[in-house]
Design a protein around this motif. Structure first.
Motif, PDB file in Angstrom:
ATOM      1  N   ALA A 120       7.431  -4.558  -2.580  1.00  0.00           N
ATOM      2  CA  ALA A 120       6.314  -4.284  -3.068  1.00  0.00           C
ATOM      3  C   ALA A 120       6.619  -3.350  -3.623  1.00  0.00           C
ATOM      4  O   ALA A 120       5.691  -2.481  -4.822  1.00  0.00           O
ATOM      5  CB  ALA A 120       6.634  -3.240  -1.158  1.00  0.00           C
ATOM      6  N   GLU A 121       7.267  -2.287  -5.001  1.00  0.00           N
ATOM      7  CA  GLU A 121       8.040  -1.290  -5.903  1.00  0.00           C
ATOM      8  C   GLU A 121       7.102  -2.653  -7.139  1.00  0.00           C
ATOM      9  O   GLU A 121       6.527  -1.456  -7.505  1.00  0.00           O
ATOM     10  CB  GLU A 121       9.143  -0.738  -5.633  1.00  0.00           C
ATOM     11  CG  GLU A 121       9.376   0.829  -4.794  1.00  0.00           C
ATOM     12  CD  GLU A 121       9.395  -0.275  -3.959  1.00  0.00           C
ATOM     13  OE1 GLU A 121      10.316   0.158  -2.530  1.00  0.00           O
ATOM     14  OE2 GLU A 121      10.067  -1.627  -3.241  1.00  0.00           O
TER      15      GLU A 121
ATOM     16  N   LEU B 205      -4.241   7.797   1.664  1.00  0.00           N
ATOM     17  CA  LEU B 205      -4.378   7.577   1.926  1.00  0.00           C
ATOM     18  C   LEU B 205      -5.001   7.416   3.480  1.00  0.00           C
ATOM     19  O   LEU B 205      -5.525   7.904   4.382  1.00  0.00           O
ATOM     20  CB  LEU B 205      -1.837   7.861   2.417  1.00  0.00           C
ATOM     21  CG  LEU B 205      -1.373   9.117   1.909  1.00  0.00           C
ATOM     22  CD1 LEU B 205      -0.534   8.718   2.423  1.00  0.00           C
ATOM     23  CD2 LEU B 205      -1.244   8.018   0.246  1.00  0.00           C
ATOM     24  N   SER B 206      -5.158   5.960   3.649  1.00  0.00           N
ATOM     25  CA  SER B 206      -5.708   5.426   4.117  1.00  0.00           C
ATOM     26  C   SER B 206      -5.363   4.421   5.222  1.00  0.00           C
ATOM     27  O   SER B 206      -4.118   3.212   4.540  1.00  0.00           O
ATOM     28  CB  SER B 206      -7.343   4.723   3.777  1.00  0.00           C
ATOM     29  OG  SER B 206      -7.764   4.204   4.633  1.00  0.00           O
TER      30      SER B 206
ATOM     31  N   LYS C 231       1.489  10.256   8.274  1.00  0.00           N
ATOM     32  CA  LYS C 231       2.196  11.277   8.040  1.00  0.00           C
ATOM     33  C   LYS C 231       3.361  11.313   7.598  1.00  0.00           C
ATOM     34  O   LYS C 231       4.104  12.056   7.033  1.00  0.00           O
ATOM     35  CB  LYS C 231       2.488  12.023   9.507  1.00  0.00           C
ATOM     36  CG  LYS C 231       1.173  12.372   9.891  1.00  0.00           C
ATOM     37  CD  LYS C 231       1.427  12.983  11.436  1.00  0.00           C
ATOM     38  CE  LYS C 231       0.199  13.466  11.843  1.00  0.00           C
ATOM     39  NZ  LYS C 231       0.079  14.464  12.966  1.00  0.00           N
ATOM     40  N   GLU C 232       4.425   9.938   8.204  1.00  0.00           N
ATOM     41  CA  GLU C 232       5.866   9.641   6.906  1.00  0.00           C
ATOM     42  C   GLU C 232       5.930   9.256   6.187  1.00  0.00           C
ATOM     43  O   GLU C 232       6.440  10.056   5.077  1.00  0.00           O
ATOM     44  CB  GLU C 232       6.330   8.567   8.290  1.00  0.00           C
ATOM     45  CG  GLU C 232       6.372   8.601   9.520  1.00  0.00           C
ATOM     46  CD  GLU C 232       7.272   7.110  10.479  1.00  0.00           C
ATOM     47  OE1 GLU C 232       7.045   5.516   9.295  1.00  0.00           O
ATOM     48  OE2 GLU C 232       7.249   6.664  11.173  1.00  0.00           O
ATOM     49  N   VAL C 233       4.595   8.665   5.745  1.00  0.00           N
ATOM     50  CA  VAL C 233       4.558   8.473   4.142  1.00  0.00           C
ATOM     51  C   VAL C 233       4.257  10.248   3.408  1.00  0.00           C
ATOM     52  O   VAL C 233       5.002   9.941   2.612  1.00  0.00           O
ATOM     53  CB  VAL C 233       3.477   7.572   3.382  1.00  0.00           C
ATOM     54  CG1 VAL C 233       2.718   7.433   2.040  1.00  0.00           C
ATOM     55  CG2 VAL C 233       3.743   6.345   4.412  1.00  0.00           C
ATOM     56  N   VAL C 234       3.237  10.619   3.807  1.00  0.00           N
ATOM     57  CA  VAL C 234       3.235  11.580   3.459  1.00  0.00           C
ATOM     58  C   VAL C 234       4.628  12.694   3.673  1.00  0.00           C
ATOM     59  O   VAL C 234       4.563  13.523   2.354  1.00  0.00           O
ATOM     60  CB  VAL C 234       2.543  12.927   4.252  1.00  0.00           C
ATOM     61  CG1 VAL C 234       1.877  13.997   4.093  1.00  0.00           C
ATOM     62  CG2 VAL C 234       0.748  12.046   4.405  1.00  0.00           C
TER      63      VAL C 234
ATOM     64  N   GLY D 145       0.966  -1.267   0.003  1.00  0.00           N
ATOM     65  CA  GLY D 145      -0.104   0.048  -0.227  1.00  0.00           C
ATOM     66  C   GLY D 145       1.366   1.265   0.091  1.00  0.00           C
ATOM     67  O   GLY D 145       0.488   2.075  -0.762  1.00  0.00           O
ATOM     68  N   ARG D 146       2.351   1.255   0.986  1.00  0.00           N
ATOM     69  CA  ARG D 146       3.135   2.307   0.489  1.00  0.00           C
ATOM     70  C   ARG D 146       3.029   2.682  -0.921  1.00  0.00           C
ATOM     71  O   ARG D 146       3.514   3.710  -1.187  1.00  0.00           O
ATOM     72  CB  ARG D 146       4.037   2.686   2.032  1.00  0.00           C
ATOM     73  CG  ARG D 146       4.874   3.381   2.058  1.00  0.00           C
ATOM     74  CD  ARG D 146       6.017   3.206   2.542  1.00  0.00           C
ATOM     75  NE  ARG D 146       7.223   4.334   3.645  1.00  0.00           N
ATOM     76  CZ  ARG D 146       6.740   4.521   4.622  1.00  0.00           C
ATOM     77  NH1 ARG D 146       5.725   4.500   5.756  1.00  0.00           N
ATOM     78  NH2 ARG D 146       7.946   5.683   5.039  1.00  0.00           N
TER      79      ARG D 146
END
Length: 253
Positions: free
Chosen positions: A220-221, A30-31, A39-42, A14-15
């Motif tokens: 994941a990528e 993002l959920s 917040k880290e992803v943002v 998801g990330r």
């Protein structure tokens, strides 16, 4: 600018998907349950055109809040990436009827409910990409994973139906089935195999990798790259599909 809603965006697939879609120019919502993780992803994405909406996707109230927020703020939802964990391992003999209900409410019900919410918006705009992260176990059963196979198969079947319903409106519905992917879940599987099999971590990894023709776990990528294509306008003639990202593990299924 296309608007994408990505579930489970705090970690793993998801990330990676949220970051990939954002890099491709999507306004990305993002959920996940953890506000701090989101917040880290943002921050990693640079903070522009990316928004966090923390909550429990198994809650009907939160699902309503999530889609209402996206439509209210941006007037459209172009991409929905359904991504939720499956139920805990267990054999058929070990489960009760309540476990089946709980498993469906953890993944199948949220997926379908969110599709039902966003589909009218997509139909109105004559564009939509609904992408469901499911899992190979819905295609091929595995020991002690009865509930996961049951739920994933139900999701896949439902999406085949919905692909036909929405196709004429340029709204596609596809399923992505990750195989062995290097995420936190992979690390837990290696640790479990090492502990229960009396193996070193390296030996446990080797045993897992022997079932994969490419002899390695995916990233994941790599899964996110497929999702990014399915979310694009280039994938306009691709719907109702079940696509495995698994290094050839289920090549004949």
């Amino acid at each position: 600018m296309r608007v994408a809603v990505v579930l489970g965006a705090g970690q793993g697939i998801g990330r990676a998907t949220a970051l990939h879609l954002h890099a491709k120019g999507h306004v990305t919502i993002l959920s996940a349950r953890s506000e701090n993780t989101l917040k880290e992803v943002v921050e990693e994405a640079g903070g522009q055109n990316i928004h966090a909406c923390a909550g429990d996707i198994t809650s009907p109230a939160f699902r309503t809040e999530l889609t209402a927020y996206a439509e209210r703020r941006f007037g459209r939802i172009d991409v929905l990436v359904n991504n939720a964990p499956g139920p805990a391992p267990g054999s058929f003999d070990s489960i009760e009827a309540a476990d089946v209900t709980s498993a469906m409410e953890q993944k199948l019900v949220p997926y379908l409910d969110l599709i039902k919410s966003v589909a009218p918006v997509m139909v109105r705009n004559e564009f939509g990409r609904i992408i469901n992260i499911v899992g190979n176990i819905g295609k091929e059963p595995a020991p002690s994973m009865f509930l996961s196979g049951l739920v994933n198969a139900a999701v896949s079947n439902a999406c085949k139906y919905l692909a036909g319903q929405y196709a004429r409106h340029n709204v596609t519905v596809n399923c992505v089935h990750p195989g062995t992917i290097r995420t936190q879940r992979y690390d837990r599987a290696v640790e479990h195999l090492s502990r229960t099999g009396g193996l070193t971590r390296s030996a446990a990894q080797d045993r897992l990798h022997r079932t994969i023709p490419m002899a390695r776990p995916g990233t994941a990528e790599e899964v996110a790259a497929l999702i990014g294509f399915l979310a694009s306008e280039e994938a306009s003639y691709l719907t109702g599909q079940q696509i495995s990202v698994d290094g050839g593990q289920l090549a004949c299924v």
